[in-house]
Motif scaffolding. Structure first.
Motif: not given
Length: 457
Positions: A96-98, A115-123, A129-133
């Protein structure tokens, strides 16, 4: 199960007809040449995917998340099977993380090695999946219809979650599976989800009583379930994020959202789980760390058995449909059974898309009558076979068996018979009392199996 359910979801065909009668070829595997087309492990070229069907009707088609329908050749990937955009994993499970290597992330037709995180937490894959959707939908334009297949891997193993989310659930499972199964059952009955005449199934014989575990082991098991809960929690947060975005874009009221699971609870990888769950670094480095059979038995409440099996614990899953502009509000649960073969006919019905001529016939039905407040008129039984396990459900009756359909042929003596209206938890086997009914239903199942290619294996 995994690829098998997805093959049916994606094509509207039984998995054997779609070429994935067992599972897909693993990322490290080789193309299968010694099997029938039903067990090739890739979607058959003559099947039609949801993406292909809807693209022909003018829809933009997107997928984020788990594909698991063929990976060895690019021709098997989403963009070659009707989807305009893809971001996710081609394999059935990833970190899930890597996520990396053959179980890494693919964007379009290329690996995403940065891979780039889409939130203020780790990828984290659920977040990504949600943010790309959401990004894909925003690209669509308000006048263009879209179809999104958002296939989260959570809460499939590996058990990995944000530590902040895990902390919310730490200690909440120390009552143990015995107490919690009873509490869940009581809540299900109170909600009207489960009929009180359907008795709670006994604890799985493999699973020890909670009180026999040492305090240290109980604490470890509480952590395992807290991680699982955190994975579900994060998925729930992301579904909410997607819904909020649809509202912001003015698309919410006329978007049909269908939510379901691909199988029942997963009892894989040990009765009490596997690996060192306490060491965060080690936990997040394993790709198949699990919560175990004991907690899966809780997740299956009130049923027995799990993923892989044809009994209710493996084959009965939640299904929700939400569409403010198209579904009448109702207070009661809808109790008629549906099956994933019904998703394609439903999507075709509500979208106006046409199923191409000359392709394998669909045998599912549209669920739209239920959306309109009516009932489903199926007119035929429901069938299933997976990993030698099988069922036939016809009205109130369910014929089901473990290892009833092995490679060397059907074993009728292994069938069990249940009246689902009276005994949904499958505790009173009526096969010996009603041999004629077993024989007749077994013949129906065999005819279906011959038609869709269950044999030869």
């Amino acid at each position: 199960v995994g690829a098998v359910a997805r093959a049916t979801l994606m094509t509207g065909l039984h998995a054997h007809q779609a070429g994935i009668g067992h599972m897909t070829v693993e990322p490290e595997g080789k193309k299968r040449t010694d099997v029938t087309p039903a067990y090739a492990g890739i979607l058959t070229p003559n099947s039609v995917t949801l993406g292909e069907a809807l693209k022909g009707a003018g829809y933009r088609t997107y997928i984020t998340g788990k594909w698991h329908l063929g990976q060895l050749e690019k021709s098997q990937w989403p963009l070659q099977r009707g989807f305009d955009r893809f971001y996710g994993c081609l394999s059935g499970a990833t970190h899930f993380f890597n996520p990396d290597k053959l179980r890494g992330i693919t964007s379009g037709n290329e690996p995403d090695n940065k891979l780039k995180s889409t939130t203020d937490r780790a990828y984290y894959t659920t977040d990504a999946f949600t943010d790309h959707a959401i990004g894909f939908i925003k690209e669509t334009g308000k006048e263009k219809p879209f179809f999104l297949y958002l296939a989260y891997t959570a809460p499939h193993w590996p058990m990995q979650a944000h530590e902040e989310d895990i902390a919310k659930y730490r200690g909440k499972y120390k009552e143990g599976w015995d107490v919690l199964r009873k509490k869940r059952y009581e809540r299900q009955v109170k909600m009207g989800l489960i009929d009180e005449k359907w008795k709670l199934s006994p604890r799985d014989p493999q699973v020890p009583a909670w009180d026999t575990l040492s305090p240290e082991k109980q604490d470890e098991m509480d952590l395992r379930m807290a991680i699982y809960a955190a994975m579900v929690d994060r998925m729930d947060q992301n579904v909410g994020k997607l819904v909020a975005s649809l509202k912001e874009q003015g698309r919410y009221d006329n978007t049909l959202i269908m939510f379901l699971s691909d199988n029942g609870a997963c009892a894989e990888n040990g009765v009490l789980g596997n690996f060192n769950i306490r060491d965060v670094k080690e936990r997040n480095s394993k790709w198949n760390i699990s919560y175990g059979t004991a907690w899966a038995n809780l997740s299956s409440t009130p049923f027995r058995l799990y993923k892989h099996f044809a009994h209710e614990g493996g084959s009965a899953t939640p299904f929700f449909a939400h569409w403010p502009a198209g579904i009448k509000k109702r207070e009661a649960w809808f109790t008629q059974p549906g099956q994933i073969i019904d998703i394609m006919p439903t999507v075709l019905d509500v979208s106006g898309a046409k199923y191409p001529e000359g392709k394998p016939a669909l045998t599912g039905i549209s669920l739209k009558p239920a959306f309109d407040g009516g009932s489903l008129d199926r007119g035929q039984p429901l069938f299933m076979e997976h990993e030698n396990n099988a069922f036939l459900r016809d009205g109130d009756w369910k014929l089901v068996g473990r290892d009833v359909a092995p490679k060397d042929g059907l074993k009728p003596g292994r069938w069990q018979l249940y009246n689902i209206a009276e005994d949904r938890t499958e505790l009173k086997n009526l096969a010996k009392e009603m041999p004629d009914k077993v024989q007749a239903m077994s013949k129906q199942w065999s005819d279906w199996a011959d038609k869709i290619g269950v044999y030869p294996k």
